[in-house]
Design a protein around this motif. Structure first.
Motif, PDB file in Angstrom:
ATOM      1  N   HIS A 145     -12.822   5.879  12.202  1.00 33.90           N
ATOM      2  CA  HIS A 145     -11.674   5.065  11.775  1.00 33.90           C
ATOM      3  C   HIS A 145     -11.016   4.391  12.989  1.00 33.90           C
ATOM      4  O   HIS A 145     -10.489   3.283  12.903  1.00 33.90           O
ATOM      5  CB  HIS A 145     -10.655   5.945  11.037  1.00 33.90           C
ATOM      6  CG  HIS A 145      -9.314   5.289  10.847  1.00 33.90           C
ATOM      7  ND1 HIS A 145      -9.079   4.328   9.891  1.00 33.90           N
ATOM      8  CD2 HIS A 145      -8.145   5.437  11.531  1.00 33.90           C
ATOM      9  CE1 HIS A 145      -7.811   3.925   9.981  1.00 33.90           C
ATOM     10  NE2 HIS A 145      -7.228   4.576  10.954  1.00 33.90           N
ATOM     11  N   ILE A 180      -3.805   9.800   7.482  1.00 29.74           N
ATOM     12  CA  ILE A 180      -4.943  10.570   8.008  1.00 29.74           C
ATOM     13  C   ILE A 180      -4.613  12.054   8.175  1.00 29.74           C
ATOM     14  O   ILE A 180      -5.519  12.866   8.335  1.00 29.74           O
ATOM     15  CB  ILE A 180      -5.506   9.971   9.324  1.00 29.74           C
ATOM     16  CG1 ILE A 180      -4.430   9.897  10.418  1.00 29.74           C
ATOM     17  CG2 ILE A 180      -6.107   8.597   9.094  1.00 29.74           C
ATOM     18  CD1 ILE A 180      -5.016   9.597  11.801  1.00 29.74           C
ATOM     19  N   LYS A 234      -3.238   4.002   6.949  1.00 27.36           N
ATOM     20  CA  LYS A 234      -4.011   5.020   6.244  1.00 27.36           C
ATOM     21  C   LYS A 234      -3.427   6.401   6.569  1.00 27.36           C
ATOM     22  O   LYS A 234      -3.234   6.733   7.745  1.00 27.36           O
ATOM     23  CB  LYS A 234      -5.470   4.952   6.719  1.00 27.36           C
ATOM     24  CG  LYS A 234      -6.447   5.754   5.896  1.00 27.36           C
ATOM     25  CD  LYS A 234      -7.869   5.486   6.423  1.00 27.36           C
ATOM     26  CE  LYS A 234      -8.938   6.188   5.607  1.00 27.36           C
ATOM     27  NZ  LYS A 234      -8.811   7.622   5.497  1.00 27.36           N
ATOM     28  N   LYS A 242      -7.154  14.206   6.912  1.00 29.45           N
ATOM     29  CA  LYS A 242      -7.783  13.473   5.811  1.00 29.45           C
ATOM     30  C   LYS A 242      -8.419  12.177   6.291  1.00 29.45           C
ATOM     31  O   LYS A 242      -8.725  11.291   5.495  1.00 29.45           O
ATOM     32  CB  LYS A 242      -6.721  13.144   4.754  1.00 29.45           C
ATOM     33  CG  LYS A 242      -6.095  14.387   4.154  1.00 29.45           C
ATOM     34  CD  LYS A 242      -5.097  14.064   3.074  1.00 29.45           C
ATOM     35  CE  LYS A 242      -4.748  15.336   2.306  1.00 29.45           C
ATOM     36  NZ  LYS A 242      -3.791  15.092   1.240  1.00 29.45           N
ATOM     37  N   GLY A 243      -8.569  12.077   7.596  1.00 30.26           N
ATOM     38  CA  GLY A 243      -9.114  10.847   8.156  1.00 30.26           C
ATOM     39  C   GLY A 243     -10.631  10.884   8.253  1.00 30.26           C
ATOM     40  O   GLY A 243     -11.284  11.741   7.650  1.00 30.26           O
ATOM     41  N   ASP A 244     -11.164   9.954   9.009  1.00 31.22           N
ATOM     42  CA  ASP A 244     -12.611   9.840   9.139  1.00 31.22           C
ATOM     43  C   ASP A 244     -13.000   9.600  10.587  1.00 31.22           C
ATOM     44  O   ASP A 244     -12.306   8.891  11.314  1.00 31.22           O
ATOM     45  CB  ASP A 244     -13.132   8.634   8.332  1.00 31.22           C
ATOM     46  CG  ASP A 244     -12.848   8.784   6.862  1.00 31.22           C
ATOM     47  OD1 ASP A 244     -13.392   9.727   6.263  1.00 31.22           O
ATOM     48  OD2 ASP A 244     -12.064   7.971   6.332  1.00 31.22           O
ATOM     49  N   ARG A 253      -2.767   2.890  11.175  1.00 30.08           N
ATOM     50  CA  ARG A 253      -3.020   1.556  10.608  1.00 30.08           C
ATOM     51  C   ARG A 253      -2.982   1.584   9.080  1.00 30.08           C
ATOM     52  O   ARG A 253      -3.863   1.093   8.391  1.00 30.08           O
ATOM     53  CB  ARG A 253      -4.342   0.988  11.123  1.00 30.08           C
ATOM     54  CG  ARG A 253      -4.190   0.263  12.471  1.00 30.08           C
ATOM     55  CD  ARG A 253      -5.474  -0.370  12.958  1.00 30.08           C
ATOM     56  NE  ARG A 253      -6.387   0.601  13.504  1.00 30.08           N
ATOM     57  CZ  ARG A 253      -7.475   1.047  12.876  1.00 30.08           C
ATOM     58  NH1 ARG A 253      -7.819   0.576  11.707  1.00 30.08           N
ATOM     59  NH2 ARG A 253      -8.230   1.961  13.446  1.00 30.08           N
ATOM     60  N   ILE A 282       0.134   8.553   9.874  1.00 24.45           N
ATOM     61  CA  ILE A 282      -0.449   7.345   9.282  1.00 24.45           C
ATOM     62  C   ILE A 282      -1.007   6.499  10.420  1.00 24.45           C
ATOM     63  O   ILE A 282      -0.309   6.223  11.391  1.00 24.45           O
ATOM     64  CB  ILE A 282       0.618   6.542   8.498  1.00 24.45           C
ATOM     65  CG1 ILE A 282       1.210   7.406   7.376  1.00 24.45           C
ATOM     66  CG2 ILE A 282       0.035   5.247   7.943  1.00 24.45           C
ATOM     67  CD1 ILE A 282       2.390   6.755   6.655  1.00 24.45           C
ATOM     68  N   ASP A 292       0.839  -1.209   0.000  1.00 24.39           N
ATOM     69  CA  ASP A 292       0.000   0.000   0.000  1.00 24.39           C
ATOM     70  C   ASP A 292       0.871   1.256   0.000  1.00 24.39           C
ATOM     71  O   ASP A 292       0.648   2.171  -0.784  1.00 24.39           O
ATOM     72  CB  ASP A 292      -0.919   0.011   1.221  1.00 24.39           C
ATOM     73  CG  ASP A 292      -1.863  -1.192   1.224  1.00 24.39           C
ATOM     74  OD1 ASP A 292      -2.280  -1.604   0.115  1.00 24.39           O
ATOM     75  OD2 ASP A 292      -2.149  -1.723   2.304  1.00 24.39           O
ATOM     76  N   ASP A 298      -2.067  -3.613   4.328  1.00 24.94           N
ATOM     77  CA  ASP A 298      -3.222  -3.987   5.163  1.00 24.94           C
ATOM     78  C   ASP A 298      -3.098  -3.482   6.604  1.00 24.94           C
ATOM     79  O   ASP A 298      -3.413  -4.201   7.555  1.00 24.94           O
ATOM     80  CB  ASP A 298      -3.406  -5.515   5.169  1.00 24.94           C
ATOM     81  CG  ASP A 298      -3.708  -6.055   3.770  1.00 24.94           C
ATOM     82  OD1 ASP A 298      -4.253  -5.292   2.948  1.00 24.94           O
ATOM     83  OD2 ASP A 298      -3.357  -7.223   3.511  1.00 24.94           O
ATOM     84  N   GLY A 299      -2.594  -2.256   6.736  1.00 29.45           N
ATOM     85  CA  GLY A 299      -2.551  -1.638   8.061  1.00 29.45           C
ATOM     86  C   GLY A 299      -1.374  -2.024   8.922  1.00 29.45           C
ATOM     87  O   GLY A 299      -1.263  -1.577  10.061  1.00 29.45           O
TER      88      GLY A 299
END
Ligand SMILES: [Zn+2]
Length: 468
Positions: free
Chosen positions: A450, A438, A436, A445-447, A434, A432, A3, A26-27
């Protein structure tokens, strides 16, 4: 296919720094070594000139707390964890306080806190706060540990607020959690001595903010640390001193550790950079927190404690109130809700004051802001280290960035920050969580949602060995 590959950075461990690229899938961290030898990645991050550190672990936050001294917390789990993420923190450990939200037993409040925290932007865990020692309460401790909450806290003060644990409660919690492999923590302040000082000060018309610090001098904290250390030694329980602020504490922890006891101390960002002088400034009431800010000799002693391995973690104790809330009870210090924000600026301030100013190495910085908390509180090696198999919680620090902290730049919707005007060298440029990304260049830019609840587990010899 990977990734992300982070290239050309310096990966910082608590004991060494290595130049290696980091492969993420995968995190998880799946490869360390040369990017050329790794499978292709969807994204390459160039970390030239940057430190690649394990994501910050804030062992002490209070997001979405119920009203305290009449004031509602201004950061919910999403707002608070978003700010923490922007500042380079990827895990926070918050609290579930028995009695809060009208609950009776610890498991009731844990259930409610787990529900509230689901909107978090980063991973989270909880310390269980026990305020009573009835059989039903103590009887829940084993189940709490088994569900992934092996750290406990008792308040030795705040009797008036209804959350103080008396000595018998402390002893009962220690004995029970020791049987089931937990670690005991405490907010160490002597309630009755502080109360007497406060009554006397108010009777003499001394209500200015500085009197908050003067009525809770180091003696108030040190007596409680001494008492709880005695109880921990007597029961054989591992002990974690939350938010230690005074040099007497550093000395007592050092002496207990010399005897081989498994005891640890956390301090807070603001104790490492601010003194009680700010209480005499125009925004004095804003800086009221407990234990209070101290004089410079205590600040120096805490840094020395970090260098010598007697202060192990740095938390934020983030508890966001705005200026209006801080003053709504009137001018007297005793009606000001205790607590200040800080999760967002913990990593940059400690990096700047510690590493950039030459007080500690970048490795010691990683230890006190991430690795040690992971080890002492049961998250290691999933968190707190960049190794194959660990969660890809990674922060890039650009040591060349110079900034002045301004509340206008804060991610929190708050009208002040305790670090206003502080000149900082070094800043997180990417977070970052996991695997992603963020936060990038200061942009979140995260959620919401999450973040995941982290079930923690302590090593089987937590009560007999010094983990760090
Ligand atoms: Zn706290």
């Amino acid at each position: 296919m990977l990734d992300i590959v982070i290239k050309n950075g310096k990966v910082v461990h608590p004991d060494r720094t290595i130049e290696t690229d980091v492969g993420i899938r995968d995190g998880k961290v799946v490869l360390l070594g040369k990017a050329e030898l790794m499978p292709e990645a969807a994204r390459y991050v160039d970390a030239t000139g940057k430190y690649v550190i394990p994501g910050g672990i804030d062992p002490h936050t209070h997001f979405e707390d119920p009203p305290f001294m009449g004031a509602e917390c201004r950061a919910d789990f999403f707002q608070g964890t978003r700010a923490a993420a922007v500042g380079g923190t990827t895990t926070c450990i918050d609290f579930a306080v028995q009695g809060n939200y009208g609950t009776r037993l610890p498991l009731d409040v844990i259930g409610m806190r787990l529900e509230m925290a689901r909107k978090s932007a980063i991973d989270y865990a909880f310390h269980a706060v026990v305020t009573k020692n009835d059989p039903e309460t103590i009887g829940q401790i084993q189940e709490i540990i088994n569900m992934g909450i092996p750290s406990f806290k008792c308040f030795m003060t705040y009797e008036a607020e209804g959350i103080m644990a008396d000595d018998a409660t402390i002893l009962a919690v220690m004995q029970e959690m020791k049987e089931h492999n937990g670690i005991f923590g405490a907010h160490t302040e002597n309630d009755s001595i502080a109360s007497r000082n406060i009554r006397q000060a108010l009777a003499a018309g001394k209500g200015d903010a500085i009197w908050h610090a003067l009525t809770k001098p180091p003696l108030v904290e040190a007596e409680a640390i001494n008492r709880v250390l005695f109880l921990a030694k007597s029961t054989g329980a591992a002990f974690y001193d939350f938010h230690m602020s005074c040099k007497e504490g550093v000395e007592m922890i050092a002496s207990a550790r010399k005897q081989g006891l498994p005891v640890y101390a956390e301090t807070l960002t603001h104790y490492l950079v601010l003194t009680q002088d700010v209480l005499e400034g125009p925004d004095g009431p804003n800086y009221i927190c407990s234990p209070p800010l101290r004089t410079q000799d205590h600040v120096d002693a805490l840094w020395q404690g970090i260098v010598e391995g007697n202060v192990h973690t740095v938390g934020s104790d983030d508890n966001a109130f705005d200026t209006k809330q801080k003053r709504m009870g009137g001018p007297s210090f005793e009606s000001v809700p205790n607590g200040i924000p800080g999760a967002e600026f913990r990593i940059p301030v400690v990096f700047s004051e510690g590493v950039s100013k030459g007080r500690i190495s970048v490795n010691q910085f990683v230890a006190i802001t991430s690795t040690n908390a992971a080890k002492i509180l049961g998250l290691y090696p999933r968190k707190g280290i960049i190794e194959v198999g660990s969660d890809a919680d990674i922060v890039l620090i650009d040591p060349g960035i110079e900034k002045t902290i301004r509340v206008a730049d804060s991610s929190l919707d708050l009208d002040w920050t305790p670090f206003e005007g502080l000149k900082v060298t070094g800043w997180p440029s990417m977070t970052i969580s996991r695997g992603k990304v963020i936060v990038e260049d200061g942009q979140f830019k995260g959620d919401a949602g999450h973040g995941e609840f982290l079930k923690r587990k302590l090593p089987g010899d937590i009560n007999t060995r010094q983990i760090v």
